[in-house]
Write a protein that holds these residues in place. Sequence first.
Motif, PDB file in Angstrom:
ATOM      1  N   THR A   1       0.823  -1.216   0.000  1.00  0.00           N
ATOM      2  CA  THR A   1       0.000   0.000   0.000  1.00  0.00           C
ATOM      3  C   THR A   1       0.855   1.263   0.000  1.00  0.00           C
ATOM      4  OG1 THR A   1      -0.154  -0.110   2.410  1.00  0.00           O
ATOM      5  CG2 THR A   1      -1.957  -1.113   1.140  1.00  0.00           C
ATOM      6  N   ASP A   2       2.093   1.163   0.445  1.00  0.00           N
ATOM      7  CA  ASP A   2       2.995   2.311   0.473  1.00  0.00           C
ATOM      8  C   ASP A   2       4.295   1.933  -0.221  1.00  0.00           C
ATOM      9  OD1 ASP A   2       4.707   4.425   0.979  1.00  0.00           O
ATOM     10  OD2 ASP A   2       4.584   4.274   3.160  1.00  0.00           O
ATOM     11  N   PRO A   3       4.515   2.400  -1.449  1.00  0.00           N
ATOM     12  CA  PRO A   3       5.708   1.986  -2.179  1.00  0.00           C
ATOM     13  C   PRO A   3       7.026   2.478  -1.564  1.00  0.00           C
ATOM     14  CG  PRO A   3       4.577   3.721  -3.367  1.00  0.00           C
ATOM     15  CD  PRO A   3       3.701   3.336  -2.201  1.00  0.00           C
ATOM     16  N   ASN A   4       6.952   3.396  -0.613  1.00  0.00           N
ATOM     17  CA  ASN A   4       8.166   3.931  -0.002  1.00  0.00           C
ATOM     18  C   ASN A   4       8.544   3.239   1.303  1.00  0.00           C
ATOM     19  OD1 ASN A   4       8.609   5.827  -2.064  1.00  0.00           O
ATOM     20  ND2 ASN A   4       7.023   7.118  -1.189  1.00  0.00           N
ATOM     21  N   THR A   5       7.726   2.277   1.730  1.00  0.00           N
ATOM     22  CA  THR A   5       8.036   1.483   2.917  1.00  0.00           C
ATOM     23  C   THR A   5       8.100   0.032   2.481  1.00  0.00           C
ATOM     24  OG1 THR A   5       6.896   3.051   4.355  1.00  0.00           O
ATOM     25  CG2 THR A   5       7.290   0.850   5.239  1.00  0.00           C
ATOM     26  N   VAL A   6       9.279  -0.582   2.629  1.00  0.00           N
ATOM     27  CA  VAL A   6       9.499  -1.919   2.098  1.00  0.00           C
ATOM     28  C   VAL A   6      10.109  -2.791   3.190  1.00  0.00           C
ATOM     29  CG1 VAL A   6      10.746  -3.235   0.337  1.00  0.00           C
ATOM     30  CG2 VAL A   6       9.915  -0.939  -0.190  1.00  0.00           C
ATOM     31  N   SER A   7       9.613  -4.023   3.323  1.00  0.00           N
ATOM     32  CA  SER A   7      10.217  -4.946   4.290  1.00  0.00           C
ATOM     33  C   SER A   7      10.998  -6.058   3.606  1.00  0.00           C
ATOM     34  CB  SER A   7       9.134  -5.537   5.203  1.00  0.00           C
ATOM     35  OG  SER A   7       8.220  -6.269   4.434  1.00  0.00           O
ATOM     36  N   SER A   8      10.791  -6.236   2.314  1.00  0.00           N
ATOM     37  CA  SER A   8      11.586  -7.201   1.554  1.00  0.00           C
ATOM     38  C   SER A   8      11.508  -6.806   0.080  1.00  0.00           C
ATOM     39  CB  SER A   8      11.065  -8.627   1.753  1.00  0.00           C
ATOM     40  OG  SER A   8       9.805  -8.787   1.144  1.00  0.00           O
TER      41      SER A   8
END
Length: 150
Positions: free
Chosen positions: A76-83
């Motif tokens: 939902t947020d392309p600027n927050t990534v966990s992998s």
Amino acid sequence: MSRDDLPYPEAGLLLTHFLTVADVARSRAFYSDVLGGEVVLAENPCIVKLANGWIIMNPGGGPTPDKPDVTLRPPTDPNTVSSFLNIRVADIEECHRRWSAKGAEFLTPPLDRKAELRCYLRDPDGYLIEVGQATGMQKGVFADPPAGNN
């Protein structure tokens, strides 16, 4: 399609990457037409063989008996990534040119990071994909540690 095209190990294990996607057809086209993968199963789930790995894609959904408290959805947020998917190539400049010509939108051109040349792009759902070419690593030169981890 032959059984050899599908991700079934005869022994041990085999690593695949599952993506929850908003539009299977759109994502299938990206991973096959832009990145050059081979569609081995179009739907339910969609499986694209990409080099020596497989991308498995299905729409999101609510809990199931084997994951009773888990809901799957695209980012939902392309600027927050966990992998992210990490693709290694032999010639990053050629790869960058070829994929750009097919519609891939890279965040930057390939940049020299000492250990490697690398750049990033996003798939249609916003999943981040790193594309890298080992350069310094081959000579024992590795990346600096992240800030604050010296």
